[in-house]
Motif scaffolding. Structure first.
Motif, mmCIF file in Angstrom:
data_model
loop_
_atom_site.group_PDB
_atom_site.id
_atom_site.type_symbol
_atom_site.label_atom_id
_atom_site.label_comp_id
_atom_site.label_asym_id
_atom_site.label_seq_id
_atom_site.Cartn_x
_atom_site.Cartn_y
_atom_site.Cartn_z
ATOM 1 N N PHE A 152 36.238 -64.558 73.523
ATOM 2 C CA PHE A 152 36.669 -65.001 72.191
ATOM 3 C C PHE A 152 36.715 -66.521 72.104
ATOM 4 N N TYR A 169 31.003 -58.685 72.703
ATOM 5 C CA TYR A 169 30.541 -57.297 72.654
ATOM 6 C C TYR A 169 29.482 -56.984 73.704
ATOM 7 N N PHE A 221 45.287 -55.540 73.832
ATOM 8 C CA PHE A 221 45.895 -56.636 73.090
ATOM 9 C C PHE A 221 47.408 -56.521 73.049
ATOM 10 N N PHE A 276 43.171 -49.455 65.453
ATOM 11 C CA PHE A 276 42.554 -49.410 64.130
ATOM 12 C C PHE A 276 43.368 -48.461 63.251
ATOM 13 N N PHE A 295 35.938 -45.164 69.808
ATOM 14 C CA PHE A 295 35.221 -46.262 69.154
ATOM 15 C C PHE A 295 34.284 -47.008 70.110
ATOM 16 N N GLN A 330 29.881 -47.167 70.443
ATOM 17 C CA GLN A 330 29.063 -48.386 70.396
ATOM 18 C C GLN A 330 27.962 -48.335 71.447
ATOM 19 N N LYS A 351 35.879 -47.128 78.344
ATOM 20 C CA LYS A 351 34.500 -47.517 78.650
ATOM 21 C C LYS A 351 34.288 -47.818 80.126
ATOM 22 N N GLU A 371 38.726 -58.545 66.841
ATOM 23 C CA GLU A 371 38.451 -58.912 68.229
ATOM 24 C C GLU A 371 38.392 -57.670 69.105
ATOM 25 N N ALA A 372 39.301 -56.715 68.830
ATOM 26 C CA ALA A 372 39.311 -55.483 69.614
ATOM 27 C C ALA A 372 37.997 -54.729 69.424
ATOM 28 N N ALA A 373 37.513 -54.671 68.177
ATOM 29 C CA ALA A 373 36.262 -53.954 67.916
ATOM 30 C C ALA A 373 35.098 -54.611 68.654
ATOM 31 N N MET A 374 35.054 -55.947 68.616
ATOM 32 C CA MET A 374 33.971 -56.646 69.308
ATOM 33 C C MET A 374 34.100 -56.474 70.810
ATOM 34 N N ASP A 375 35.336 -56.510 71.274
ATOM 35 C CA ASP A 375 35.597 -56.331 72.696
ATOM 36 C C ASP A 375 35.099 -54.968 73.167
ATOM 37 N N GLY A 416 32.556 -53.513 72.019
ATOM 38 C CA GLY A 416 31.101 -53.448 71.984
ATOM 39 C C GLY A 416 30.475 -53.441 70.604
ATOM 40 N N ALA A 417 31.269 -53.640 69.542
ATOM 41 C CA ALA A 417 30.687 -53.639 68.208
ATOM 42 C C ALA A 417 30.268 -55.058 67.827
ATOM 43 N N PRO A 418 28.991 -55.262 67.470
ATOM 44 C CA PRO A 418 28.559 -56.592 67.015
ATOM 45 C C PRO A 418 29.255 -56.941 65.694
ATOM 46 N N PRO A 419 29.233 -58.231 65.316
ATOM 47 C CA PRO A 419 29.997 -58.681 64.142
ATOM 48 C C PRO A 419 29.750 -57.880 62.867
ATOM 49 N N LYS A 436 28.656 -54.809 62.422
ATOM 50 C CA LYS A 436 29.218 -53.470 62.569
ATOM 51 C C LYS A 436 30.748 -53.529 62.483
ATOM 52 N N GLN A 481 32.856 -51.381 59.864
ATOM 53 C CA GLN A 481 33.638 -50.266 60.399
ATOM 54 C C GLN A 481 35.132 -50.558 60.489
ATOM 55 N N ILE A 482 35.506 -51.819 60.582
ATOM 56 C CA ILE A 482 36.920 -52.158 60.753
ATOM 57 C C ILE A 482 37.452 -52.954 59.562
#
Lengths: 379, 272
Positions: free
Chosen positions: A71, A92, A100, A106, A117, A121, A169, B163-167, B169-172, B174, B178-179
């Motif tokens: 980040f 990603y 966190f 979510f 989730f 991916q 994962k 940040e959690a979604a990207m962490d 594995g979801a690209p920006p 997506k 999705q979030i």
């Protein structure tokens, strides 16, 4: 089967000069504008290690974690993971996952949806995702909550969903940002051991950020103590406590009494330290202190004995007056004001129910400790 | 606090509500008037509703209004959401203050000026006035309202969700769909409804930017009223009021139920 304790006792890759570090921070600096969050920091973390970054808020520990997750990018220096430079790799595509502090569940997805989730991916086949989600739910004991939404869960349950989601994962490294910060004390203690078991059974490398020293001491193989973006000491919990490398570390972890003085004489490992008031302390582990150095002698309260008379044959003994005491049940903490004015904290275990020689407020008292009970600090 | 129903309190409440709602109540009552005279009660009748549905002009205007409202609200919602995202996410770019000022200026700009300036623009570039120009004008002024609503939601949005979604594995892109989008959806829907409402009752800007064949309902009503109020207009307004009232009631009931459900869930979770 080996017990957790014996695995942990044998595990010390940092002591092996041939071991390859798994995560390396190499001269990493991170600036936000003019503020230096991390300052030229180098640190090695080994595979399967449970590593804690401990420090007060603003010491740069969270920034380190965020740089590992991707980040934030270091201003200079580099971070290696399993030999690969992480610079420029977006979050990603990094083989690390993070839990966190706010859990970041979510809100519009069920517990199952949250855990699945990350797997979706990766385009994992549906049946495999289902099996993995089930396995994760079982691991964190939330099988009957699969269809609930995060707001229908208690704090402890949310924490476990966040944990399940971040390990689903099977990342190479799991980053945990204050993982137990939002839980109450009892739940926190239980969860500490659950986390340790989980780390052992999955064989993951854990990097946990915490400001709670007890938490770090309980869980971690090694602790890095950070202050103002710099590493003060990296060592096992016992080393950090019993052999702190500096005044800062000694004062930061646990309770400590500090005596200021000068090394009057030194012979092999043994040194004689003279305080400003003339009191003398004989120390066995004088480290690198040399004659004439201004030093601090640090000693933990539980290493000091309190008695109403000077113990016979005591090497180090000082006289004073009990100025305050706190009875905590398992132990009693005495605050003794020495005749030179310094207040010393001493805790004694209440091993038997009745004390023959009870000390109370305003009693004259002696404190004493053997020559190897404390350490000499030059920094 | 004790509610004291003193005479003064009762009188002020009655006067207050009367001031706000008496005109509307009168309008509704007179829409069921059998007499052609708007101010004289001649018995109950629904004839004006029948007449209304047979009035081509009014029905055409209503249809134009709905189409303009749907299109302009949708486009304004997309643009307003993008503006809100830019303003909350990119806190430091060249011209941010100017951009933010320009986005929100229509909020305080007198409608006459917005309408007139748009008219001048359309004339200058030779754009024939009609359905397109009204719609464009409505997008322009309602976009900023959407931006305000969505921006206030984004301010309280927990960035660690993204940040959690990207962490994981979801690209920006997506992550956004999705979030972010599902989480801020209620604000986007409110923004859309606000834009739609503003569009269907706008008179001033529509009058400036509309052309032949694109008369909106408020314009039609206004022009008819200038020739004298007919009970048909009362009927049309009553229907509008009914639609808006039903919408508001459904929205608030749904909201309330969600809130109650949420509270119950949270209490259940607390108990374990």
């Amino acid at each position: 089967m080996k017990s957790l304790g014996s695995i942990r006792r044998d595990f010390a890759p940092w002591a092996d000069p041939g071991a390859k570090p798994y995560i390396s921070f190499e001269n990493v600096t991170k600036k936000f504008g003019d503020f230096i969050a991390v300052n030229d920091l180098s640190l090695n973390i080994y595979e399967r290690e449970f590593f804690a970054l401990l420090g007060a808020s603003g010491c740069g520990k969270s920034t380190l974690l965020r740089m590992l997750a991707g980040f934030d990018e270091p201003t200079s220096g580099r971070i290696l993971l399993d030999g690969q430079d992480l610079r420029g790799i977006p979050p990603y595509r990094r083989p690390v996952n993070m839990m966190f502090q706010s859990y970041a569940l979510f809100p519009h997805m069920t517990v199952e949806g949250n855990i699945a989730f990350g797997l979706k991916q990766d385009n994992m086949p549906k049946a495999e995702i289902e099996a993995r989600v089930k396995e994760m739910l079982r691991l964190v004991k939330l099988e009957q909550f699969a269809k609930r939404k995060p707001h229908q869960l208690s704090g402890g349950q949310r924490q476990r969903v966040a944990l399940a989601r971040s390990v689903a994962k099977r990342p190479k490294v799991l980053l945990l940002d204050e993982p137990l910060g939002a839980l109450d004390k009892k739940l926190r203690e239980e969860t500490q051991f659950e986390l340790m078991d989980l780390q052992q059974s999955l064989g993951l490398t854990f990097v946990v950020v915490t400001h709670d020293q007890e938490e770090a001491m309980t869980m971690a193989d090694r602790i890095a103590i950070l202050d103002k973006g710099e590493v003060m000491q990296v060592a096992t919990p016992a080393e950090v406590y019993e052999a702190p490398g500096s005044r800062f570390v000694a004062g930061f972890v646990g309770n400590v009494n500090m005596f200021e003085g000068r090394v009057a004489a030194r012979d092999a490992g043994i040194a004689r330290i003279t305080g400003a008031s003339g009191a003398e302390i004989i120390v066995e582990n004088a480290g690198d202190a040399e004659t004439g150095n201004a030093v601090s002698f640090a000693i933990r309260p539980e290493k000091i004995k309190v008695s109403s008379r000077r113990p016979e044959g005591a090497v180090n003994a000082m006289e004073g007056e009990v100025f305050d005491l706190a009875y905590l049940g398992d132990m009693t903490v005495y605050h003794v004001r020495l005749d030179d004015g310094q207040v010393v904290k001493a805790s004694s275990l209440n091993a038997s129910r009745v004390t023959e020689d009870p000390l109370t407020w305003n009693d004259r008292a002696w404190i004493s400790f053997p020559p190897d009970a404390g350490v000499v600090l030059t920094r | 606090m004790n509610a004291t129903w003193s005479r003064f309190n009762i009188v002020s409440i009655v006067l207050g509500f009367a001031f706000l709602y008496l005109p509307i109540v009168l309008l509704v009552i007179f829409s069921f008037n059998a007499s052609k005279l708007v101010t004289v009660w001649g018995g109950f009748s629904t004839q004006w509703y029948v007449a209304l549905f047979n009035n081509r002009g009014l029905m055409d205007a209503a249809w134009v209004t709905i189409r303009v409202g749907l299109i302009s609200a949708t486009v304004a919602t997309v643009l307003g959401t993008l503006a809100a995202l830019t303003l909350t996410r990119y806190t430091r770019f060249r011209g941010r203050v100017l951009f933010s000022g320009m986005v929100f200026a229509p909020l305080v700009m007198p409608e006459v000026i917005t309408g007139l300036s748009l008219l001048l623009l359309f004339v200058a570039i030779g754009f024939d006035r009609g359905f397109m120009t009204v719609t464009l004008a409505h997008i322009t002024f309602s976009m900023c309202f959407v931006a305000v609503v969505v921006q206030s939601r984004l301010m309280s949005f927990d960035r660690s969700l993204e940040e959690a979604a990207m962490d994981l594995g979801a690209p920006p892109v997506k992550t956004f769909f999705q979030i972010t989008l599902p989480v801020i959806m209620p604000a986007i829907v409110s923004g859309w409804m606000l834009a739609f409402t503003l569009s269907i009752d706008d008179l001033v800007i529509s009058s400036f930017t509309s052309g032949p064949g694109a008369t909106t309902l408020p314009m039609k009503i206004y022009s008819q009223v200038r020739l004298g109020v007919t009970p048909e207009i009362n009927a049309a307004c009553t229907l509008l009021i009914a639609i808006v009232a039903i919408g508001v009631i459904i929205a608030s009931l749904a909201n309330k139920r969600r809130e109650v459900q949420r509270l119950r869930d949270e209490q259940a979770a607390q108990r374990g």
